[in-house]
Design an enzyme around this catalytic site. Structure first.
Site, PDB file in Angstrom:
ATOM      1  N   ASN A 428       0.825  -1.205   0.000  1.00  0.00           N
ATOM      2  CA  ASN A 428       0.000   0.000   0.000  1.00  0.00           C
ATOM      3  C   ASN A 428       0.862   1.258   0.000  1.00  0.00           C
ATOM      4  O   ASN A 428       2.064   1.211  -0.249  1.00  0.00           O
ATOM      5  CB  ASN A 428      -0.920  -0.012   1.223  1.00  0.00           C
ATOM      6  CG  ASN A 428      -0.146   0.093   2.521  1.00  0.00           C
ATOM      7  OD1 ASN A 428       0.934  -0.479   2.664  1.00  0.00           O
ATOM      8  ND2 ASN A 428      -0.673   0.828   3.486  1.00  0.00           N
ATOM      9  N   CYS A 430       2.103   3.100   2.385  1.00  0.00           N
ATOM     10  CA  CYS A 430       3.221   3.139   3.335  1.00  0.00           C
ATOM     11  C   CYS A 430       3.932   1.806   3.464  1.00  0.00           C
ATOM     12  O   CYS A 430       4.745   1.621   4.375  1.00  0.00           O
ATOM     13  CB  CYS A 430       2.732   3.617   4.706  1.00  0.00           C
ATOM     14  SG  CYS A 430       1.996   5.268   4.679  1.00  0.00           S
ATOM     15  N   GLU A 432       3.180  -1.261   4.464  1.00  0.00           N
ATOM     16  CA  GLU A 432       3.024  -2.239   5.536  1.00  0.00           C
ATOM     17  C   GLU A 432       1.916  -3.259   5.259  1.00  0.00           C
ATOM     18  O   GLU A 432       1.854  -4.307   5.902  1.00  0.00           O
ATOM     19  CB  GLU A 432       2.749  -1.550   6.879  1.00  0.00           C
ATOM     20  CG  GLU A 432       1.322  -1.040   7.080  1.00  0.00           C
ATOM     21  CD  GLU A 432       1.072   0.321   6.475  1.00  0.00           C
ATOM     22  OE1 GLU A 432       0.006   0.908   6.731  1.00  0.00           O
ATOM     23  OE2 GLU A 432       1.949   0.818   5.752  1.00  0.00           O
TER      24      GLU A 432
END
Length: 718
Positions: A428, A430, A432
């Site tokens: 995604n 960021c 994670e």
């Protein structure tokens, strides 16, 4: 003369300022009335408003916040709370919850279903759960962040409709609105206590959205794109609508064919991926989220894509707007074969995915290396080129260092360790969250899947003991379980994924403060053992909660597409090299839990990941996610101004903090992340830090960064 809030004029009275400041500093040590007044430099002019005077006092106290004088953050918080209560309550006494709800519904800022789902007696009972004194537990940065970003307001007039405890209780009431009547008020009470005491961290879309008419609560979404105009166009629309729905965007362009490729048997020469990236960039930046920020997106592409060397430079300052796409971030999918070629100083071959569909199908699996080597020898493949593996890695590292926004995703490790059986190729915004996707054939495709990130985090510093952790993780799981069903989805593909797979991502936050309080440095054995024990309990309790929900509601529809359905747990698939740095034995009954999962299933396909918790951490006076701090006080800026944010424990254990840029290398951070990764079933948003003063001539060697990336791979980081 001074103008009061009701418009009346009265003679200026300095005693009223003394009275307010005395109230604000009462029982707070090492603060001074005179210091606030002197620092305020009040310029009293005719017809000045009491609000203007009060605002100057708030700013005066806020400007005094420092490491040496940390308690001014609570004085400034009290003064801001005083003003907020005057604005929202109209005085010193809180209105009834039912009246706040009626007022919000009349102004069309609250969803009116609360009045149809709860009786007035129930709402009054819920109102009794509120403890408004918890407003004074906020630091100045926390309450200011709430006012600017999260409390419901009219962003044209800046009129705020709620104070913090009303926001927390309404989030709890709306979330558990469909729970059985016999126990829903109890869950409302428990969850309210958990979030108002800062045990659970809520992401921005949930914090700012639950209770409103805007029912988009996912933090991010993952969109896979197929290699045809219908899918690319539909994905562009999805990016646009998802951004408008407050989602951060992860988008995978790995299947789009390379520049110069044939289209329609040579009728058209393909333009490559960059023109489509410009479309995605424009779609993301056209929308405002929560009235405060534009959208953001991270583009995923694998290392062996023909255009990889052109894509990784798109963010830098060289070139022109015509040949750069700077407002997107980029994730490069990596694998062992690439790292091995780097180590051996060999070449790699880059391909256009449309010519090697079987290679793409094998990407991330154990079959990839063999098929890749066969493709290298296949003379029928037209669109391909050789490049030095080290040269390509050096280019990736150069752009990563200079922009800070070229991310790494170890795709083979992701497929080995995450809970998915379906292949995963992307993450995604960021990095994670790891989800499988099914690309759109058109925007309303009922068979496609867009991965949805339903997130939250546990504040490590606020957990008392293992029993408290068990109760808190259960509340977080149950809350997000309800969020899946009460939110709306921007298209059917997003709903398909969320409701059939019911994937959650619960992480941890305030790790730096947790370590400082326990006098443990990031690179110490003590920290590794502390975190290992904590994460074992954390993941165990998440799974236990999901098993219990599976007993109550049934397992998720696509549970059989997870490794959990085969009894495979994260503790079975982590890189065993982690055992060399942590030798602590497992302390919980994992075999019993494994049997329970095989017998009853799980309500959720995934349960854990570690997200940044960047803006939401400010509310709780928490250090960001798992990040080390950069200093004891930071100034976080936004469109609403600058906020002084102190680390937790100033005056108590702040000398125990390690600073990110003091590390000689990142091995300690990588090892700690590896221990966390051992237990969680998705990934970690991991930053690494370099202080150029540590290197000869202040030049960071490429080899240093390369070695640490490959070391992270060896330790199982995704």
């Amino acid at each position: 003369m001074v103008k009061k809030r009701d418009g009346e004029l009265e003679k200026f009275n300095i005693d009223k300022i003394h009275k307010v400041i005395n109230w604000a500093i009462d029982s707070i040590s090492e603060v001074s009335l005179s210091e606030i007044e002197i620092n305020a430099k009040l310029n009293i002019i005719e017809n000045i408003s009491t609000r203007e005077i009060h605002q100057v006092l708030i700013e005066s106290a806020a400007n005094l916040i420092s490491i040496d004088k940390p308690n001014y953050q609570f004085v400034a918080s009290r003064l801001l709370n005083y003003q907020l209560r005057k604005d929202v309550w109209g005085g010193k006494h809180a209105p009834r919850l039912i009246d706040v709800i009626y007022h919000g519904i009349r102004n069309k800022v609250y969803d009116d279903q609360i009045l149809t789902k709860y009786s007035e007696d129930e709402i009054n009972k819920i109102g009794e759960f509120i403890d408004h004194d918890r407003d004074f537990n906020f630091t100045y940065a926390g309450i200011k962040q709430l006012c600017d970003k999260y409390l419901i307001k009219n962003r044209i007039t800046n009129k705020i409709f709620e104070t913090p405890q009303f926001a927390y209780i309404l989030i709890s009431a709306y979330a558990f609105i469909n729970y059985p009547e016999e126990n829903r008020l109890e869950y409302v009470r428990r969850f309210y206590n958990a979030i108002s005491r800062h045990k659970i961290n809520l992401p921005t879309p949930i914090m700012a959205g639950v209770r409103t008419n805007s029912k988009s609560y996912a933090s991010c979404c993952l969109i896979g794109v197929d290699d045809n105009k219908e899918s690319i166009t539909a994905s562009g629309t999805a990016v646009s609508i998802a951004t408008a729905s407050r989602c951060g965007i992860g988008i995978d362009i790995s299947k789009i064919r390379a520049i110069g490729s044939s289209v329609n048997n040579g009728e058209v020469v393909h333009t490559g991926v960059i023109p489509f990236l410009k479309i995605f960039e424009a779609s993301v930046k056209a929308w405002q989220q929560n009235g405060l920020r534009g959208g953001s997106a991270t583009t995923n592409i694998q290392w062996w894509h023909y255009e990889i060397d052109d894509v990784v430079v798109l963010k830098n300052n060289a070139g022109t707007d015509d040949n750069r796409v700077r407002k997107l971030d980029y994730t490069v999918g990596m694998s062992k074969l690439f790292y091995d070629r780097v180590i051996k100083n060999e070449n790699v071959t880059l391909f256009s995915p449309h010519e090697v569909p079987h290679l793409y199908d094998a990407w991330g699996t154990s079959k990839f290396n063999k098929i890749y080597e066969e493709c290298e020898e296949d003379r029928k493949i037209k669109i391909k080129k050789k490049i030095s593996a080290r040269k390509l890695f050096s280019l990736i590292v150069k752009e990563r260092v200079e922009t800070g926004r070229i991310y790494i995703l170890n795709v083979d490790t992701a497929n080995e360790h995450t809970s998915w059986q379906d292949k995963v190729t992307m993450s995604n915004l960021c990095t994670e969250v790891i989800h499988p996707t099914i690309p759109l054939k058109d925007y309303h495709d009922h068979e496609a899947e867009i991965g949805m990130c339903i997130l939250s985090a546990i504040n490590m510093l606020e957990i008392k003991d293992w029993k408290d952790l068990e109760k808190t993780t259960d509340l977080a799981v149950r809350f997000l379980e309800e969020i899946i069903d009460i939110q709306t989805y921007f298209n059917k593909a997003a709903e398909n994924f969320a409701k059939k797979r019911r994937s959650l991502g619960i992480g941890i936050t305030n790790l730096a403060a947790f370590l400082a309080k326990n006098n443990a440095s990031y690179s110490s054995k003590q920290a590794l053992n502390l975190v290992d024990e904590y994460m074992e309990h954390f993941q165990y309790y998440l799974l236990l909660s999901s098993v219990n929900l599976s007993r109550e509601k049934g397992k998720c529809e696509k549970f059989d597409r997870t490794k959990y359905s085969k009894g495979i747990l994260p503790i079975d698939t982590y890189k065993k090299k982690v055992d060399e740095i942590v030798k602590r034995k497992l302390s919980l009954d994992w075999e019993h839990l494994r049997d329970e999962i095989k017998k009853h299933g799980l309500r959720h396909s995934t349960l854990s990941c570690c997200m940044p918790c960047e803006s939401s951490s400010v509310i709780q006076s928490s250090t960001n996610g798992i990040e080390p701090v950069r200093s004891l006080i930071t100034f976080k800026t936004s469109k609403m101004g600058k906020l002084p944010v102190l680390v937790p424990g100033v005056g108590k254990y702040h000398e125990n903090y390690e600073f990110a840029f003091d590390f000689e290398d990142n091995v300690g951070i990588i090892n700690l992340n590896a221990v966390i990764q051992k237990y969680i079933d998705m990934a970690i948003s991991t930053n690494i830090y370099y202080n150029y003063n540590h290197y000869q001539s202040n030049v960071l060697p490429d080899s240093k960064v390369m070695k640490e990336i490959m070391y992270a791979y060896s330790m199982g980081l995704i």
